[in-house]
Design a protein around this motif. Structure first.
Motif, PDB file in Angstrom:
ATOM      1  N   PHE A  70      34.053  33.680  39.571  1.00 18.71           N
ATOM      2  CA  PHE A  70      33.847  35.127  39.641  1.00 18.71           C
ATOM      3  C   PHE A  70      35.076  35.840  39.091  1.00 18.71           C
TER       4      PHE A  70
ATOM      5  N   TYR B 211      35.762  45.898  37.903  1.00 23.60           N
ATOM      6  CA  TYR B 211      35.957  47.308  38.293  1.00 23.60           C
ATOM      7  C   TYR B 211      35.228  48.200  37.285  1.00 23.60           C
TER       8      TYR B 211
ATOM      9  N   LEU C 149      45.005  48.093  49.520  1.00 26.88           N
ATOM     10  CA  LEU C 149      45.132  48.375  48.085  1.00 26.88           C
ATOM     11  C   LEU C 149      43.785  48.085  47.416  1.00 26.88           C
ATOM     12  N   LEU C 150      43.506  48.760  46.343  1.00 27.69           N
ATOM     13  CA  LEU C 150      42.192  48.593  45.693  1.00 27.69           C
ATOM     14  C   LEU C 150      42.178  47.329  44.821  1.00 27.69           C
TER      15      LEU C 150
ATOM     16  N   SER D  51      31.772  41.802  41.089  1.00 22.33           N
ATOM     17  CA  SER D  51      32.398  40.734  40.307  1.00 22.33           C
ATOM     18  C   SER D  51      31.398  40.205  39.299  1.00 22.33           C
TER      19      SER D  51
HETATM   20  C1  LIG Z   1      34.121  36.949  44.707  1.00 24.03           C
HETATM   21  O1  LIG Z   1      34.718  37.416  43.520  1.00 24.03           O
HETATM   22  C2  LIG Z   1      36.094  37.312  43.426  1.00 24.03           C
HETATM   23  C3  LIG Z   1      36.642  37.718  42.206  1.00 24.03           C
HETATM   24  C4  LIG Z   1      38.030  37.636  42.046  1.00 24.03           C
HETATM   25  C5  LIG Z   1      38.865  37.167  43.075  1.00 24.03           C
HETATM   26  C6  LIG Z   1      38.292  36.773  44.283  1.00 24.03           C
HETATM   27  C7  LIG Z   1      39.149  36.262  45.407  1.00 24.03           C
HETATM   28  C8  LIG Z   1      40.170  37.312  45.764  1.00 24.03           C
HETATM   29  N1  LIG Z   1      41.300  37.308  45.208  1.00 24.03           N
HETATM   30  N2  LIG Z   1      39.799  38.273  46.694  1.00 24.03           N
HETATM   31  C9  LIG Z   1      40.680  39.264  47.083  1.00 24.03           C
HETATM   32  O2  LIG Z   1      41.769  39.433  46.579  1.00 24.03           O
HETATM   33  C10 LIG Z   1      40.213  40.128  48.200  1.00 24.03           C
HETATM   34  C11 LIG Z   1      39.465  39.616  49.246  1.00 24.03           C
HETATM   35  C12 LIG Z   1      39.101  40.470  50.300  1.00 24.03           C
HETATM   36  C13 LIG Z   1      39.504  41.810  50.291  1.00 24.03           C
HETATM   37  N3  LIG Z   1      40.234  42.307  49.251  1.00 24.03           N
HETATM   38  C14 LIG Z   1      40.581  41.491  48.238  1.00 24.03           C
HETATM   39  O3  LIG Z   1      41.314  42.000  47.203  1.00 24.03           O
HETATM   40  C15 LIG Z   1      41.236  43.408  46.994  1.00 24.03           C
HETATM   41  C16 LIG Z   1      42.615  43.989  47.274  1.00 24.03           C
HETATM   42  C17 LIG Z   1      43.610  43.535  46.215  1.00 24.03           C
HETATM   43  N4  LIG Z   1      43.136  43.845  44.868  1.00 24.03           N
HETATM   44  C18 LIG Z   1      41.836  43.213  44.578  1.00 24.03           C
HETATM   45  C19 LIG Z   1      40.776  43.654  45.566  1.00 24.03           C
HETATM   46  C20 LIG Z   1      36.908  36.850  44.470  1.00 24.03           C
END
Ligand SMILES: COc1cccc(CC(=N)NC(=O)c2cccnc2OC2CCNCC2)c1
Length: 383
Positions: free
Chosen positions: A75, A79, A382-383, A292
């Motif tokens: 994934f 955005y 954070l977003l 995503s």
């Molecule tokens: C399921 O699709 C994904 C696509 C890319 C990365 C991830 C895993 C991940 N890295 N998830 C998070 O960082 C995350 C998990 C739960 C809540 N907020 C989050 O990140 C937010 C805050 C930081 N900036 C990205 C969005 C999952």
């Protein structure tokens, strides 16, 4: 050297034990370079004007194709343009802080980094800082030391506005986390989540049992919750600021900032409130829309994910409040509702059938040392 760049930056060393909280280095405007950092010859600095549809589309495409992926590269965050415009233009933003790198010849956007202003309290001090986000280098230009240049250039431009601290998050461990957080997911559309490989069918579970297990309530636990309206802002801002005062790291919002971040925006922000007999807000739930791309799946292109934002429960319980958030998110056709184990979120994970994710999200502060926090002491999203 593991951290060739980070060992040159004002961040605590990984092993540091800190007692007091405070800035690490003190510089003044005189110490700040007036000219942009050097870039390799093929590239040029640009300012991405998010009011320009074409430039916003360039940014959308760069991130859609090259931004953060999950650990299994199944994934990638997707955005939307309207989300990016919202995220980059809060009150008092600077367009100079929307920094792009383009190939001189083709004008192709190959790099980006951003900063937005935020007042974040760390323990008992409110620090004027920026939130750094959307650092992205095109996949074809990785390992060329471009990210350190982007970080130094955004630091320089933020320093020019007399701001010396920053907050940021990352899935990787850098020197040195302020908190290490786990993420948790609540399935809303288990059939699709299994089809795309986000979830797996547990042994002895059938798909129909799974669908039944994750069915959400028919009615709101808090029947009078409704969408936030401008008239709610004063009391909602006061309620949120009061609630956040119990966390060791948390933002403070002006009413204007509150309305920017929480006003309901289709496909971006959902915020519901409950008010008392004096029309004062007593409870808030909110989540943002961050889909995503599903890499390489023919049947499904997009995973619709709601990300928990800020929630306050005073006349209800956090469990009932989030249960209502799940109901609304399901109605808005989200496939999954995501949370970090910050705030008091670990109080509802089990009862509301959340499953723990497979990774961590680290919180960081730049040029500010403070003792490591437990994730439940973090009140910043954070977003
Ligand atoms: C399921 O699709 C994904 C696509 C890319 C990365 C991830 C895993 C991940 N890295 N998830 C998070 O960082 C995350 C998990 C739960 C809540 N907020 C989050 O990140 C937010 C805050 C930081 N900036 C990205 C969005 C999952």
């Amino acid at each position: 050297p593991t951290h060739a760049f980070w060992d040159t930056q004002p961040v605590p060393k990984i092993a540091d034990e800190v007692e007091q909280s405070g800035p690490i280095e003190f510089k003044t405007l005189d110490d700040v370079r007036k000219d942009p950092l050097g870039l390799p010859g093929l590239f040029e600095w640009v300012e991405i004007d998010v009011n320009s549809q074409t430039e916003l589309q360039d940014l959308y495409t760069l991130l859609n194709e090259n931004y953060v992926e999950d650990d299994d590269n199944m994934f990638r965050f997707d955005y939307s343009p309207s989300f990016l415009k919202w995220a980059l233009q809060p009150p008092h933003y600077y367009k100079e802080w929307h920094i792009g790198v383009r190939v001189k010849e083709t004008k192709k956007l190959v790099g980006f980094i951003s900063a937005i202003p935020a007042d974040v309290r760390v323990e008992d001090k409110v620090v004027k800082m920026v939130e750094i986000n959307f650092l992205c280098v095109h996949k074809k230009l990785r390992e060329k030391r471009l990210a350190p240049v982007l970080i130094k250039e955004i630091t320089r431009r933020v320093n020019l506005k007399d701001i010396w601290q920053a907050s940021y998050t990352a899935g990787v461990v850098l020197p040195r986390p302020v908190a290490v957080c786990r993420y948790w997911h609540r399935s809303l559309n288990p059939k699709k989540l299994i089809e795309v490989g986000f979830s797996s069918l547990p042994p002895k579970m059938t798909m129909s049992l799974m669908i039944k297990y994750y069915r959400v309530a028919e009615q709101l636990k808090n029947a009078t919750m409704r969408k936030l309206e401008k008239k709610d802002c004063e009391s909602a801002t006061a309620l949120l600021n009061q609630y956040l005062s119990k966390y060791r790291v948390a933002p403070t919002f002006t009413t204007e900032e509150f309305w920017h971040w929480f006003e309901p925006r289709e496909n971006v922000m959902t915020c519901y409130v409950k008010v008392d007999s004096d029309n004062k807000v007593t409870d808030i739930f909110s989540y943002y829309n961050l889909p995503s791309s599903i890499i390489g799946n023919q049947k499904h292109k997009t995973l619709k994910a709601a990300f928990s934002f800020y929630n306050v429960a005073t006349t209800t319980t956090i469990k009932e409040l989030i249960d209502d958030a799940l109901l609304v998110a399901k109605k808005e056709e989200f496939d999954v509702y995501n949370c970090l184990d910050i705030f008091e979120n670990d109080k509802f994970f089990k009862d509301l059938k959340f499953a723990v994710g497979d990774g961590n999200l680290q919180y960081y502060l730049y040029n500010y040392s403070t003792p490591l926090k437990h994730s439940s002491e973090i009140g910043l999203v954070l977003l």
